[in-house]
Design a protein around this motif. Sequence first.
Motif, mmCIF file in Angstrom:
data_model
loop_
_atom_site.group_PDB
_atom_site.id
_atom_site.type_symbol
_atom_site.label_atom_id
_atom_site.label_comp_id
_atom_site.label_asym_id
_atom_site.label_seq_id
_atom_site.Cartn_x
_atom_site.Cartn_y
_atom_site.Cartn_z
ATOM 1 N N ALA A 1 0.879 -1.176 0.000
ATOM 2 C CA ALA A 1 0.000 0.000 0.000
ATOM 3 C C ALA A 1 0.908 1.215 0.000
ATOM 4 N N GLU A 2 0.346 2.338 -0.404
ATOM 5 C CA GLU A 2 1.172 3.537 -0.439
ATOM 6 C C GLU A 2 1.673 3.915 0.949
ATOM 7 N N ALA A 3 0.868 3.649 1.973
ATOM 8 C CA ALA A 3 1.309 4.067 3.296
ATOM 9 C C ALA A 3 1.185 2.971 4.345
ATOM 10 N N LYS A 4 -0.020 2.542 4.628
ATOM 11 C CA LYS A 4 -0.239 1.776 5.857
ATOM 12 C C LYS A 4 -0.781 0.367 5.639
ATOM 13 N N LEU A 5 -0.578 -0.449 6.659
ATOM 14 C CA LEU A 5 -1.046 -1.832 6.641
ATOM 15 C C LEU A 5 -2.566 -1.914 6.473
ATOM 16 N N VAL A 6 -3.279 -0.932 7.045
ATOM 17 C CA VAL A 6 -4.738 -0.974 6.988
ATOM 18 C C VAL A 6 -5.247 -0.907 5.542
ATOM 19 N N ASP A 7 -4.419 -0.356 4.657
ATOM 20 C CA ASP A 7 -4.826 -0.241 3.252
ATOM 21 C C ASP A 7 -4.556 -1.505 2.433
ATOM 22 N N THR A 8 -4.008 -2.530 3.068
ATOM 23 C CA THR A 8 -3.758 -3.779 2.345
ATOM 24 C C THR A 8 -4.931 -4.732 2.550
ATOM 25 N N ASP A 9 -4.857 -5.891 1.881
ATOM 26 C CA ASP A 9 -5.926 -6.866 2.044
ATOM 27 C C ASP A 9 -5.570 -7.933 3.080
ATOM 28 N N ILE A 10 -4.724 -7.567 4.031
ATOM 29 C CA ILE A 10 -4.333 -8.549 5.067
ATOM 30 C C ILE A 10 -5.522 -8.853 5.968
ATOM 31 N N ASP A 11 -5.546 -10.080 6.472
ATOM 32 C CA ASP A 11 -6.606 -10.495 7.364
ATOM 33 C C ASP A 11 -5.978 -11.167 8.589
ATOM 34 N N ILE A 12 -6.640 -11.021 9.710
ATOM 35 C CA ILE A 12 -6.122 -11.576 10.968
ATOM 36 C C ILE A 12 -5.877 -13.080 10.881
ATOM 37 N N THR A 13 -6.609 -13.744 9.994
ATOM 38 C CA THR A 13 -6.444 -15.200 9.873
ATOM 39 C C THR A 13 -5.335 -15.586 8.900
ATOM 40 N N ASP A 14 -4.713 -14.607 8.267
ATOM 41 C CA ASP A 14 -3.644 -14.913 7.299
ATOM 42 C C ASP A 14 -2.469 -15.624 7.975
ATOM 43 N N LYS A 15 -1.879 -16.526 7.232
ATOM 44 C CA LYS A 15 -0.684 -17.213 7.724
ATOM 45 C C LYS A 15 0.420 -16.194 8.019
ATOM 46 N N ALA A 16 0.493 -15.160 7.172
ATOM 47 C CA ALA A 16 1.557 -14.163 7.302
ATOM 48 C C ALA A 16 1.567 -13.489 8.675
ATOM 49 N N VAL A 17 0.408 -13.453 9.322
ATOM 50 C CA VAL A 17 0.315 -12.790 10.625
ATOM 51 C C VAL A 17 0.878 -13.708 11.722
ATOM 52 N N ASN A 18 0.959 -14.980 11.420
ATOM 53 C CA ASN A 18 1.311 -15.953 12.450
ATOM 54 C C ASN A 18 2.728 -16.521 12.364
ATOM 55 N N VAL A 19 3.542 -15.994 11.486
ATOM 56 C CA VAL A 19 4.842 -16.631 11.274
ATOM 57 C C VAL A 19 6.025 -15.849 11.826
ATOM 58 N N CYS A 20 5.796 -14.625 12.245
ATOM 59 C CA CYS A 20 6.912 -13.781 12.684
ATOM 60 C C CYS A 20 7.634 -14.418 13.880
ATOM 61 N N PRO A 21 8.967 -14.596 13.775
ATOM 62 C CA PRO A 21 9.694 -15.260 14.876
ATOM 63 C C PRO A 21 9.925 -14.327 16.049
ATOM 64 N N VAL A 22 9.780 -13.029 15.794
ATOM 65 C CA VAL A 22 9.997 -12.034 16.845
ATOM 66 C C VAL A 22 8.704 -11.237 17.034
ATOM 67 N N GLY A 23 8.793 -10.110 17.674
ATOM 68 C CA GLY A 23 7.575 -9.341 17.917
ATOM 69 C C GLY A 23 7.348 -8.227 16.918
ATOM 70 N N ALA A 24 7.695 -8.476 15.657
ATOM 71 C CA ALA A 24 7.530 -7.413 14.662
ATOM 72 C C ALA A 24 6.111 -7.360 14.098
ATOM 73 N N ILE A 25 5.512 -8.521 13.878
ATOM 74 C CA ILE A 25 4.110 -8.550 13.446
ATOM 75 C C ILE A 25 3.329 -9.244 14.555
ATOM 76 N N ILE A 26 2.487 -8.520 15.236
ATOM 77 C CA ILE A 26 1.750 -9.135 16.336
ATOM 78 C C ILE A 26 0.264 -8.806 16.272
ATOM 79 N N LYS A 27 -0.502 -9.738 16.818
ATOM 80 C CA LYS A 27 -1.945 -9.527 16.882
ATOM 81 C C LYS A 27 -2.238 -8.642 18.066
#
Lengths: 235, 603
Positions: free
Chosen positions: A181-207
Motif C-alpha cells: 500500500a502507499e502508506a499503511k497496513l490498513v490499506d492492504t488486504d491482510i486479514d487476521i487469519t492470514d498465515k503471514a500474521v502468524n509466522v513472525c519469529p519475533v515481535g515485529a508482526i503481532i496480533k
Amino acid sequence: MSGKITFTIDGKEIEARQGQTILEAAEDAGIYIPKLCQMKGLVPHGSCRVCTVMVNGRPQAACTQPATDGMVVENDTPELKGMRRDIIDMLFVEGNHFCMFCDKSGNCELQAIAYRLGICAPKFPYLFPNRDLDASHPDIFIDRNRCVLCGRCVEASRDIDGKCVFEFVGRGPHKKIAVNAEAKLVDTDIDITDKAVNVCPVGAIIKKRVGYAVPIGERLYDKEPIGSDVENNKK
Amino acid sequence: MTENPAKTIKKICLEHGNDKARLMDIAIDVQKELGYISKEAMKEIAAATGSHFVEVESLVTFYSFLTERPKGRIIIRLCNDIVDKMQGVDAVADAFTEELGMGFGQTSRDGLITLEYTPCIGMCDQAPAALINDEVFTHLSSDKARAIVKELKKHKDPAKISKKLGDGNNAHELVKSMVNNGIRKKGPVIFGEYEPGTGLKKALSMSPIEVIREIKAARLRGRGGAGFPTGMKWEFTRAADGEKRFTICNADEGEPGTFKDRVILTEKYDLLFEGMTIGGYAIGAEEGILYLRGEYAYLKKLLEKMIEERRKKGLLGKDVMGKKGFTFDIRVQLGAGAYVCGEETALISSCEGLRGDPKTRPPFPAQKGYMGYPTSVNNVETFCCVARIMEKGAAWFAEIGSKGSPSTKLLSVSGDCAGPGVYEFPFGVKVKDLLKAVGAEDAKAVLVGGPSGTLIGPGEYERTVCYDDLGTGGAVVVFGPERDLLQLVSYYMEFFIEESCGYCTPCRVGNVLLKERLDRIIAGKGEPEDLDYLESLGKTVKISSRCGLGQTSPNPILTTLKNFRADYESRVKKNEDGMQPSFDIKKALGDAQDITGRESVIF
C-alpha cells in the motif's frame, strides 16, 4: 536411486531422504541446528545465516543445502557457535529490541536462541536505528524496531495466503519490510487469519489484544530452551 | 515533461509487452520520461504488468539510479571512488557545490539539477570523473566543473556540453563521449586483429560438443574473477534439463578500479558478440542477454546498432551463417546502479525484473537460471577469449601465459602511477614487472583484484598475477608512499555497506560494525583488542555471508591487518585509566553537570 542417503553430523551418522536439506535431515534425526529465518512449510529463505554449518569443510546454510550421500557436516563446534553468537548479536544491535516489555518475550525465537547460545548482552555496539511503527490496522500491529528481515511474512503471504502483503524495500542497511500500500497496513488486504500474521519469529508482526494471554513463566521457551522439541525428536 | 503521466506509463509498459519480467526496462524508461517513479507511477506500472505495488516499490528502491522522489531533470553523479579522491575530486566537488549553490544530495530550487555522489563508474584511468545523466565527463577539475554548470544552466542539455571527443569509437556518432580507451599494452588475445565471422564459422563447422571440448582443451577460466572453468560451465548448462537455455554476458563491471570491459565494449564488440554466439551454439541457447551496467548506458546505442549490423550480415538471427536450425539473437539489458548485480545470480534476478538479490544456490544457474531455465553467465573478456580460441585453436591459446593460467589477462591499472590504462599481459606477470611497466616502482601498496581482492606491500611484489596466486577480475590500483591505507580501507568498507543487498545478516550488519570499529581506530580511539575484534568479526562475515559480496567484503580489513599490521598498531593504545578509549567520560557527564550546575568531583 534408492532415495536413502547417509552422512555425518559431528561424527554421528544419520540417514536422510533424497531431496531433504541438511536441516530437515538433522531435525528428523533429533539434532538441533540453530535457525531463525527457516520455518517448516515455507521455502527456505537462507537469509539469517544462523544455521550455517561446515559441509566438507565449506560453510553452507543448512536450511538451503541439500543433503548428499557421504557429506561430512560440522554443526556443534566452538567456531560455529561463536559465529552464530556474532550473528544473533548483530540482529540485536541492528534493531531496537526491548525484551523486557515486548509481548512476544518468552515466545520469541531470537530471544530464545540468544539464551540457548549463552548471550547475556551483545558485544557489538548498538546502532539505534530510527524505525517505523504501523498500528493502523485494527487487529494487527507492525513494529519494525523488532524486525529481523527473515522474510517469513513475505513468503507466507505470497505462497500460502496467495496475496502480496509484504515485500522488502531498500537495500543494505536501509532494507526494511514494506506493505502493499502507499502508506499503511490498513490499506492492504491482510486479514487476521492470514498465515503471514502468524509466522513472525519475533515481535515485529503481532496480533493486537492477545499479547499477554499466556503469563510470563508459562510461555513456550520459558519452560524448555529452543530446539528441545527437535532434540526430544517430537514431530 | 509529459502532461499525462498515466498515459505515458501505460505506453511504456505496452512497449515492453506489459511484461512483469521487463520491470527493469519499464522502470528505467518511466524515470527517463517522468524524472522519477512516484507512488502513483508504481501503481500504474503494477496495474499494467499484473504485479503488486510493493513489488514495483521493492525494485525501484533497490537500484541507485532509480528514484521514488522527484529529482532534477539533470542528475550530476560525481564519482567519489578512492582513485578519484586521490586525483583531487574534493576540489571538483567544492566547485560543483559553490557553482550550484547547494550540497550533495540536493536538487536546485528550479528542479533542474540534482547533485550526487556515486561509487566507481569505471573511469579510474581518467579520474576525477562524473556521469551527467548518461553522459560521461572525465579528467574533471574545478574550472571544468564550473564551466559545465554554467553551460547546463544555459542550454539545459548535458549532451550539448562542449567537450573533446575521445579516441576510437568513443568519437562514434552514437557514442560521442569524451572517454578515452587508454589502451597501453596490446596482447594477441583481446587486442589482436579480428575478422568478424572467422571464429564463429569455425565453431559452426564443429558440433556443440566439440566446441565445448575445444574450450576445455584451451583450459579457459572465467575472467570475471572467480575463475570457474568455462568449458565445464557450458557442459553443465548443456546437460541440464530445460525447454530452452540462455547465455548471458556479464557486463556489469562494478568492482572499483575495473574498466577493461568498458574498452572491450567500445572497441572489440565483434569479438564479444561472436563469443556469445559461439556460447549460445555450444550450450543450445537461442537467446543471449548482454547485461550492461547502468554506468555504461552511453554505450547502449552503439552496442544495439552493432547487434543490428550483425543481424544484417547473418551473424545473428535465424540460421546463423547459413547453419540450418541454429537461431541466436542478443538483447541488451540495462542495469541501474547496483554493484551486487555483478554476482551472477543477482544479475539474473535483475534480468528477470526483480531487485538484484542473489539467489539461493543450489540450484546453480547452469541448472535453473534465467526464468528457471539453464543459463550460462560469462564475463565480457571470457567471451572474447572464446571467439579467439575458435579462430586460432586451443593449443595457440594455451601456449600463452603461465602453466596453471593459460593466455592473457586484461588489467585495468589506476591510482598513483605514470601510465593508468588497460594492459594486456600474459598470466604469470610479476607484480614487480607490472609496476615497472605502469611507472609505479615506488608503490607503497597495490590492490590486486579490487577491494574484494588482496592488498599487498613491497615485500610481496615478487608474487604473480594468475589464478594460483593473485587472482583478479582485472583491477589493479596503485597507492603511492604518502597514502594512508586505513583511510582507503574505510572508504572501501563504506562502499560495501552501500552496495550490500541486505539479504543476509552478516553482510548487512557485519560490514557496518567492521567500519564502526575501523573508524574508531582511525580517530585514535582504538585499543589493541580492537584488532582481534576486527579479525574475528571479519571472519564471521566471510564465512557466513550468502554471496560473494559478503564473502569478500572484509578483505580490505583482513588483508591490511595481515600485510600492514604496523599501520594499525601505531594507532591503537591501551588507556591508562582502564576505560575504553572510545568512552569520553566528560561528554557522558555533560548533561548531568548541566542539570546540577556543578562539575563532577572525581572527573
